[in-house]
Write a protein that holds these residues in place. Structure first.
Motif, PDB file in Angstrom:
ATOM      1  N   PRO A   1       0.838  -1.207   0.000  1.00  0.00           N
ATOM      2  CA  PRO A   1       0.000   0.000   0.000  1.00  0.00           C
ATOM      3  C   PRO A   1       0.867   1.249   0.000  1.00  0.00           C
ATOM      4  O   PRO A   1       1.998   1.245   0.488  1.00  0.00           O
ATOM      5  CB  PRO A   1      -0.819  -0.143   1.284  1.00  0.00           C
ATOM      6  CG  PRO A   1      -0.046  -1.077   2.156  1.00  0.00           C
ATOM      7  CD  PRO A   1       0.654  -2.018   1.223  1.00  0.00           C
ATOM      8  N   VAL A   2       0.326   2.334  -0.544  1.00  0.00           N
ATOM      9  CA  VAL A   2       1.084   3.575  -0.671  1.00  0.00           C
ATOM     10  C   VAL A   2       1.540   4.077   0.694  1.00  0.00           C
ATOM     11  O   VAL A   2       2.646   4.592   0.849  1.00  0.00           O
ATOM     12  CB  VAL A   2       0.238   4.644  -1.382  1.00  0.00           C
ATOM     13  CG1 VAL A   2       0.996   5.966  -1.463  1.00  0.00           C
ATOM     14  CG2 VAL A   2      -0.143   4.180  -2.776  1.00  0.00           C
ATOM     15  N   ALA A   3       0.699   3.921   1.721  1.00  0.00           N
ATOM     16  CA  ALA A   3       1.051   4.407   3.056  1.00  0.00           C
ATOM     17  C   ALA A   3       2.312   3.738   3.569  1.00  0.00           C
ATOM     18  O   ALA A   3       3.155   4.391   4.209  1.00  0.00           O
ATOM     19  CB  ALA A   3      -0.107   4.160   4.027  1.00  0.00           C
ATOM     20  N   LEU A   4       2.485   2.448   3.297  1.00  0.00           N
ATOM     21  CA  LEU A   4       3.693   1.759   3.745  1.00  0.00           C
ATOM     22  C   LEU A   4       4.903   2.200   2.940  1.00  0.00           C
ATOM     23  O   LEU A   4       6.007   2.320   3.486  1.00  0.00           O
ATOM     24  CB  LEU A   4       3.498   0.241   3.625  1.00  0.00           C
ATOM     25  CG  LEU A   4       4.636  -0.633   4.168  1.00  0.00           C
ATOM     26  CD1 LEU A   4       4.964  -0.260   5.611  1.00  0.00           C
ATOM     27  CD2 LEU A   4       4.275  -2.112   4.063  1.00  0.00           C
ATOM     28  N   ARG A   5       4.732   2.462   1.656  1.00  0.00           N
ATOM     29  CA  ARG A   5       5.839   2.984   0.855  1.00  0.00           C
ATOM     30  C   ARG A   5       6.321   4.321   1.421  1.00  0.00           C
ATOM     31  O   ARG A   5       7.517   4.568   1.552  1.00  0.00           O
ATOM     32  CB  ARG A   5       5.403   3.177  -0.595  1.00  0.00           C
ATOM     33  CG  ARG A   5       5.007   1.922  -1.315  1.00  0.00           C
ATOM     34  CD  ARG A   5       4.606   2.224  -2.756  1.00  0.00           C
ATOM     35  NE  ARG A   5       4.061   1.043  -3.384  1.00  0.00           N
ATOM     36  CZ  ARG A   5       4.800   0.055  -3.898  1.00  0.00           C
ATOM     37  NH1 ARG A   5       6.116   0.156  -3.860  1.00  0.00           N
ATOM     38  NH2 ARG A   5       4.240  -0.998  -4.429  1.00  0.00           N
ATOM     39  N   LEU A   6       5.367   5.191   1.734  1.00  0.00           N
ATOM     40  CA  LEU A   6       5.721   6.506   2.247  1.00  0.00           C
ATOM     41  C   LEU A   6       6.356   6.431   3.629  1.00  0.00           C
ATOM     42  O   LEU A   6       7.086   7.334   4.028  1.00  0.00           O
ATOM     43  CB  LEU A   6       4.479   7.394   2.303  1.00  0.00           C
ATOM     44  CG  LEU A   6       3.931   7.855   0.950  1.00  0.00           C
ATOM     45  CD1 LEU A   6       2.574   8.515   1.125  1.00  0.00           C
ATOM     46  CD2 LEU A   6       4.888   8.809   0.269  1.00  0.00           C
ATOM     47  N   ALA A   7       6.074   5.367   4.378  1.00  0.00           N
ATOM     48  CA  ALA A   7       6.641   5.230   5.718  1.00  0.00           C
ATOM     49  C   ALA A   7       8.094   4.771   5.689  1.00  0.00           C
ATOM     50  O   ALA A   7       8.788   4.858   6.710  1.00  0.00           O
ATOM     51  CB  ALA A   7       5.808   4.246   6.543  1.00  0.00           C
ATOM     52  N   LEU A   8       8.579   4.302   4.544  1.00  0.00           N
ATOM     53  CA  LEU A   8       9.976   3.885   4.434  1.00  0.00           C
ATOM     54  C   LEU A   8      10.869   5.112   4.284  1.00  0.00           C
ATOM     55  O   LEU A   8      10.547   6.029   3.520  1.00  0.00           O
ATOM     56  CB  LEU A   8      10.159   2.949   3.239  1.00  0.00           C
ATOM     57  CG  LEU A   8       9.401   1.623   3.307  1.00  0.00           C
ATOM     58  CD1 LEU A   8       9.545   0.856   2.002  1.00  0.00           C
ATOM     59  CD2 LEU A   8       9.897   0.777   4.479  1.00  0.00           C
ATOM     60  N   PRO A   9      11.998   5.147   4.971  1.00  0.00           N
ATOM     61  CA  PRO A   9      12.822   6.370   4.956  1.00  0.00           C
ATOM     62  C   PRO A   9      13.469   6.674   3.620  1.00  0.00           C
ATOM     63  O   PRO A   9      13.936   7.792   3.403  1.00  0.00           O
ATOM     64  CB  PRO A   9      13.889   6.084   6.030  1.00  0.00           C
ATOM     65  CG  PRO A   9      13.946   4.598   6.117  1.00  0.00           C
ATOM     66  CD  PRO A   9      12.558   4.109   5.853  1.00  0.00           C
TER      67      PRO A   9
ATOM     68  N   GLU B   1       3.288  13.763  -1.867  1.00  0.00           N
ATOM     69  CA  GLU B   1       4.138  12.599  -1.597  1.00  0.00           C
ATOM     70  C   GLU B   1       5.556  13.027  -1.242  1.00  0.00           C
ATOM     71  O   GLU B   1       6.186  12.437  -0.350  1.00  0.00           O
ATOM     72  CB  GLU B   1       4.163  11.673  -2.810  1.00  0.00           C
ATOM     73  CG  GLU B   1       2.866  10.937  -3.065  1.00  0.00           C
ATOM     74  CD  GLU B   1       2.939  10.153  -4.351  1.00  0.00           C
ATOM     75  OE1 GLU B   1       3.850   9.314  -4.481  1.00  0.00           O
ATOM     76  OE2 GLU B   1       2.101  10.388  -5.235  1.00  0.00           O
ATOM     77  N   LEU B   2       6.072  14.038  -1.953  1.00  0.00           N
ATOM     78  CA  LEU B   2       7.433  14.497  -1.691  1.00  0.00           C
ATOM     79  C   LEU B   2       7.562  15.041  -0.275  1.00  0.00           C
ATOM     80  O   LEU B   2       8.502  14.691   0.450  1.00  0.00           O
ATOM     81  CB  LEU B   2       7.823  15.564  -2.706  1.00  0.00           C
ATOM     82  CG  LEU B   2       9.213  16.178  -2.551  1.00  0.00           C
ATOM     83  CD1 LEU B   2      10.286  15.111  -2.655  1.00  0.00           C
ATOM     84  CD2 LEU B   2       9.433  17.267  -3.592  1.00  0.00           C
ATOM     85  N   LEU B   3       6.626  15.876   0.158  1.00  0.00           N
ATOM     86  CA  LEU B   3       6.699  16.461   1.492  1.00  0.00           C
ATOM     87  C   LEU B   3       6.563  15.391   2.570  1.00  0.00           C
ATOM     88  O   LEU B   3       7.276  15.417   3.576  1.00  0.00           O
ATOM     89  CB  LEU B   3       5.613  17.521   1.653  1.00  0.00           C
ATOM     90  CG  LEU B   3       5.757  18.778   0.780  1.00  0.00           C
ATOM     91  CD1 LEU B   3       4.575  19.703   0.963  1.00  0.00           C
ATOM     92  CD2 LEU B   3       7.056  19.500   1.093  1.00  0.00           C
ATOM     93  N   ILE B   4       5.651  14.442   2.362  1.00  0.00           N
ATOM     94  CA  ILE B   4       5.468  13.368   3.348  1.00  0.00           C
ATOM     95  C   ILE B   4       6.733  12.528   3.451  1.00  0.00           C
ATOM     96  O   ILE B   4       7.216  12.217   4.554  1.00  0.00           O
ATOM     97  CB  ILE B   4       4.264  12.493   2.972  1.00  0.00           C
ATOM     98  CG1 ILE B   4       2.961  13.290   3.107  1.00  0.00           C
ATOM     99  CG2 ILE B   4       4.202  11.255   3.863  1.00  0.00           C
ATOM    100  CD1 ILE B   4       1.744  12.559   2.582  1.00  0.00           C
ATOM    101  N   SER B   5       7.301  12.139   2.298  1.00  0.00           N
ATOM    102  CA  SER B   5       8.480  11.269   2.324  1.00  0.00           C
ATOM    103  C   SER B   5       9.690  11.982   2.914  1.00  0.00           C
ATOM    104  O   SER B   5      10.479  11.365   3.654  1.00  0.00           O
ATOM    105  CB  SER B   5       8.804  10.776   0.905  1.00  0.00           C
ATOM    106  OG  SER B   5       9.042  11.868   0.029  1.00  0.00           O
ATOM    107  N   VAL B   6       9.849  13.283   2.631  1.00  0.00           N
ATOM    108  CA  VAL B   6      10.960  14.035   3.222  1.00  0.00           C
ATOM    109  C   VAL B   6      10.780  14.144   4.731  1.00  0.00           C
ATOM    110  O   VAL B   6      11.738  13.973   5.506  1.00  0.00           O
ATOM    111  CB  VAL B   6      11.071  15.428   2.578  1.00  0.00           C
ATOM    112  CG1 VAL B   6      12.024  16.322   3.368  1.00  0.00           C
ATOM    113  CG2 VAL B   6      11.558  15.302   1.133  1.00  0.00           C
TER     114      VAL B   6
END
Length: 455
Positions: A230-238, A257-262
Motif C-alpha cells: 500500500p502507498v502508506a507503507l511505501r511513504l513510511a519507508l525512509p 508525496e514528496l513532502l510526506i516522504s521528506v
C-alpha cells in the motif's frame, strides 16, 4: 584495564578542561579526509558524473529506460537527473556506508578509544564531532555529484529547456531550480541512511555488518518498493524520497508525496541519531576484546526503528487515502492525455505546422489492461491506451496507440504503437534536420495519494 565512557565524562568532573566541539570537529574531519578511500570518493564524485553525462550525451543511443534519459540530447539539465536516479538507488547508500558506517567502528578496530576519550574528555562532544564530520563529508560528496553532472551536461549539450514528466516545457532557469531542489530533497533520505550507519557503527563495532548496514537497508527498501505494498507503507519507508523528487517536474506540481516522504526521512534521522547517541553514552568502547554492544543493544536499536515504521505507517494511512496502490484507470488516462497534449504541440512546432492549443486538441485517452481482461488499476506492463485528439478543420479525430508500463511508484512509460506518422519513429524530419520525436516514447506520472480522482 578497561576505561568506561562514564569514567572520563567531564560533565561529572567539575573543573576538568574539555576540548571545544569545533576543535574536536576539525580533528575528526581531518581524520576522515586523510583516509585514502574518502579522498578517492571525493575525487570520483567531483569528476565521474560530469564525464559520464558528457559521454552519454554524445552517444547515438540514450538510456531511454531511465527517467529523463531520453532528453539527454536535448538539454544539459537532463544529465543531473539521470545521475540522481542512479545515485538514489546505489551511489548515495554506498557513500553513506563508507563514511557514516565506519566513523565509530574505525576507532574500535584501531583500539584508539582510550586515547580519544582521555584527550577530549567528553563523550558527548566526541559523538557530536564525529557526526558533524561525517555529515560534512557526505554533503561534500553530494555537492560534487550535483556540480559535476550539471557542468558536464551544460558544457556538452547546453542550457536549454527541459521536458517535464507531463510533457510541459520548463525554461532553463526553472529547470535549474528544480534540479537543485530535487538534489536537496534526496539529502533527507541520504541523512536517514547516514543516521542508520551511525547507529550500526556504534552497535556493531568493528563488525563489517555495521559498515554495510546503510547499503543493506537501502537494498531492502528497493526490494520492498517492487512489492505490491500500500502507498502508506511505501511513504513510511525512509528511502522513498529517493523516488518522490519526480513530483517536482509536473505542472502543477505534486508535492504531497514528496513532502510526506521528506518529513518521514527527517524523523528517521532524529530517531536513529538519538539511539546512536544513547547507546554510545552507555557503552564501553575501550575494551579491545569487544566487537560491539551485542545482541541486547541490537534489539534495543531495532525495536524503536520497527516501532517508528509502524507509527509512520499508521499516521500516513490515517492522514491520506493511501491503503491501495494509488493507481487507477482514471489517473492513468488523465496522465497520458495531459502528456500527449503537451508533446503533440511540441511535435507540431518541430514540423512547422500551424499552432494549436490544448483546448483545441481536446485530448482524451481510453486505457485498459490486457484487453479488458484485468481490472484496470495497479501497476503492470500490460496497460494499453488509445489516445484521441481533434485538429481544427479536420473532419475526423486523430488516434494513436500506446503500450504502457506503469510502475508501483506511479511512473508511466509510454511506447508508441502507431500510426507511424505520429509515434512510429524515433526521429522526425524537421526543416532544420532530423530531431527526436517527442511522441515516440514519453514518461508520465500518477500522483498516488491524490484525492482528485478515484483509486
Amino acid at each position: 584495564m578497561t576505561v568506561t565512557v562514564a569514567a572520563v565524562d567531564a560533565d561529572a568532573q567539575p573543573g576538568t578542561l574539555r576540548v571545544p566541539v569545533l576543535r574536536a570537529y576539525r580533528f575528526e574531519l581531518v581524520k576522515l579526509v586523510s583516509q585514502w578511500r574518502i579522498r578517492l570518493l571525493v575525487l570520483a564524485c567531483w569528476t565521474v558524473p560530469g564525464l559520464f553525462v558528457a559521454a552519454v550525451s554524445q552517444q547515438s543511443t540514450l538510456p531511454t529506460d531511465t527517467l529523463f534519459g531520453r532528453w539527454m540530447h536535448a538539454t544539459g539539465w537532463a544529465g543531473p537527473l539521470v545521475v540522481l536516479g542512479f545515485a538514489g538507488s546505489w551511489a548515495l547508500p554506498l557513500l553513506t556506508s563508507v563514511v557514516a558506517g565506519d566513523v565509530f567502528a574505525a576507532e574500535d578496530r584501531l583500539g584508539t578509544w582510550r586515547h580519544l576519550l582521555v584527550a577530549v574528555r567528553s563523550p558527548q562532544r566526541i559523538f557530536a564531532a564525529k557526526a558533524l564530520a561525517a555529515l560534512t563529508v557526505i554533503l561534500l560528496l553530494v555537492a560534487g555529484m550535483v556540480a559535476s553532472s550539471s557542468v558536464g551536461g551544460l558544457l556538452t549539450v547546453g542550457n536549454r529547456p527541459l521536458v517535464g514528466l507531463d510533457g510541459h516545457l520548463l525554461s532553463p532557469s526553472d529547470a535549474a531550480g528544480n534540479v537543485l531542489l530535487a538534489w536537496v530533497c534526496v539529502l533527507a533520505p541520504t541523512l536517514a541512511l547516514a543516521a542508520i550507519g551511525l547507529l550500526g557503527s556504534v552497535v556493531l563495532g568493528r563488525s563489517p555488518i555495521g559498515l554495510l548496514l546503510p547499503a543493506l537497508v537501502a537494498v531492502a527498501m528497493q526490494l520492498a518498493q517492487m512489492l505490491p505494498l500500500p502507498v502508506a507503507l511505501r511513504l513510511a519507508l525512509p528511502g522513498y524520497a529517493f523516488i518522490t523528487w519526480h513530483r517536482l517536474f509536473t505542472s502543477p506540481g505534486q508535492p504531497r508525496e514528496l513532502l510526506i516522504s521528506v518529513a518521514v526521512s527527517l524523523v528517521w534521522v532524529v530517531v536513529a541519531t538519538g539511539l546512536a547517541h544513547h547507546l554510545f553514552m552507555r557503552w564501553d568502547f575501550t575494551n579491545a576484546t569487544d566487537d560491539g554492544i551485542g545482541r541486547r543493544a541490537l534489539t534495543i536499536a531495532l525495536l524503536p526503528l520497527a516501532a517508528l515504521l509502524a507509527v509512520t505507517f499508521g499516521v500516513v494511512a490515517v492522514a491520506t487515502p493511501s491503503m491501495g496502490s494509488g493507481i487507477s484507470q482514471a489517473k492513468v488516462q488523465q496522465s497520458v492525455a495531459t502528456a500527449f497534449a503537451h508533446l503533440y504541440r511540441m511535435q507540431t512546432a518541430q514540423l512547422n505546422r500551424p499552432a494549436v492549443t490544448e483546448a483545441q486538441l481536446a485530448v482524451t485517452a481510453a486505457c485498459d489492461r490486457s484487453g479488458g481482461q484485468v481490472d484496470p488499476q495497479g501497476p503492470g506492463n500490460d496497460w494499453r491506451c488509445v489516445v484521441t485528439w481533434h485538429l481544427p478543420g479536420a473532419a475526423a479525430p486523430g488516434t494513436a496507440l500506446y503500450q504502457l508500463n506503469v510502475t508501483s511508484d506511479g511512473r508511466i512509460e509510454a511506447d508508441g504503437d502507431g500510426p507511424k506518422e505520429v509515434n512510429g519513429y524515433f526521429l522526425v524530419r524537421t526543416p532544420t534536420g532530423d530531431a527526436p520525436n517527442p511522441l515516440w516514447q514519453f514518461d508520465g506520472t500518477v500522483e498516488l495519494v491524490s484525492t482528485s480522482l478515484k483509486g
